[in-house]
Design a protein around this motif. Structure first.
Motif, mmCIF file in Angstrom:
data_model
loop_
_atom_site.group_PDB
_atom_site.id
_atom_site.type_symbol
_atom_site.label_atom_id
_atom_site.label_comp_id
_atom_site.label_asym_id
_atom_site.label_seq_id
_atom_site.Cartn_x
_atom_site.Cartn_y
_atom_site.Cartn_z
ATOM 1 N N GLN A 141 48.909 10.157 55.391
ATOM 2 C CA GLN A 141 50.078 9.996 54.526
ATOM 3 C C GLN A 141 51.266 9.395 55.267
ATOM 4 O O GLN A 141 52.384 9.432 54.779
ATOM 5 N N ASP A 142 51.012 8.822 56.419
ATOM 6 C CA ASP A 142 52.074 8.196 57.201
ATOM 7 C C ASP A 142 52.364 6.808 56.644
ATOM 8 O O ASP A 142 51.440 6.040 56.369
ATOM 9 N N ARG A 143 53.632 6.473 56.476
ATOM 10 C CA ARG A 143 54.011 5.172 55.894
ATOM 11 C C ARG A 143 53.589 3.997 56.771
ATOM 12 O O ARG A 143 53.259 2.925 56.276
ATOM 13 N N GLU A 144 53.619 4.173 58.082
ATOM 14 C CA GLU A 144 53.267 3.095 59.006
ATOM 15 C C GLU A 144 51.752 2.957 59.186
ATOM 16 O O GLU A 144 51.280 1.932 59.640
ATOM 17 N N CYS A 145 51.017 4.010 58.854
ATOM 18 C CA CYS A 145 49.577 4.004 59.071
ATOM 19 C C CYS A 145 48.883 4.785 57.957
ATOM 20 O O CYS A 145 48.335 5.849 58.166
ATOM 21 N N PRO A 146 48.938 4.261 56.726
ATOM 22 C CA PRO A 146 48.384 5.011 55.593
ATOM 23 C C PRO A 146 46.858 4.995 55.579
ATOM 24 O O PRO A 146 46.238 4.059 56.067
ATOM 25 N N GLY A 147 46.283 6.053 55.009
ATOM 26 C CA GLY A 147 44.845 6.069 54.782
ATOM 27 C C GLY A 147 44.538 5.379 53.461
ATOM 28 O O GLY A 147 45.431 4.972 52.718
ATOM 29 N N PHE A 148 43.248 5.256 53.160
ATOM 30 C CA PHE A 148 42.844 4.616 51.905
ATOM 31 C C PHE A 148 43.260 5.426 50.687
ATOM 32 O O PHE A 148 43.527 4.879 49.633
ATOM 33 N N ALA A 149 43.275 6.744 50.823
ATOM 34 C CA ALA A 149 43.619 7.621 49.708
ATOM 35 C C ALA A 149 44.711 8.588 50.117
ATOM 36 O O ALA A 149 44.469 9.782 50.307
ATOM 37 N N PRO A 150 45.938 8.109 50.282
ATOM 38 C CA PRO A 150 47.010 8.952 50.824
ATOM 39 C C PRO A 150 47.462 10.080 49.909
ATOM 40 O O PRO A 150 48.152 10.984 50.363
ATOM 41 N N GLU A 151 47.092 10.052 48.660
ATOM 42 C CA GLU A 151 47.510 11.126 47.759
ATOM 43 C C GLU A 151 46.411 12.131 47.601
ATOM 44 O O GLU A 151 46.442 13.064 46.910
#
Length: 115
Positions: A105-115
């Motif tokens: 959930q990091d803005r600089e390094c988001p995952g594919f499904a951040p939610e």
């Protein structure tokens, strides 16, 4: 594609490292310098534009554990030890990396499904 030099694309696509190419550690340094992320390289933004964000999806990661206090991973509901290790903490870092690729959930390094 523009973030990765054409001389390195084949290696990244095939996973084969040649003596004429940059080492895996060199790739990591280049990615950090270019601010690229795995989600950017694999164009996850196209999924996000279609509304796919992981919201309402439950995922299980069977790996080497997950670091207990990693700042990018905030939606962990349960950690269970399925290995012979004495802890669910990730001594190798691989499980934490995999979980981050999925749900950081990091803005600089988001995952594919951040939610």
């Amino acid at each position: 594609d523009e973030d990765v030099p054409s001389s390195q694309r084949e290696e990244l696509e095939t996973g084969r490292h040649t003596h004429n190419s940059v080492s895996p550690a060199g790739h990591l340094r280049q990615l950090k310098r270019s601010r690229s992320t795995i989600t950017a390289m694999l164009q996850a933004d196209k999924l996000w534009e279609l509304g796919y964000s992981g919201k309402g999806v439950h995922v299980g990661v069977f790996d080497t554990g997950i670091g207990p206090d990693h700042p990018h991973l905030r939606n962990i509901r349960e950690r269970t030890n399925w290995t012979h290790q004495q802890s669910v903490a990730d001594g190798l870092g691989h499980g934490t990396f995999v979980a981050g690729v999925i749900g950081s959930q990091d803005r600089e390094c988001p995952g594919f499904a951040p939610e």
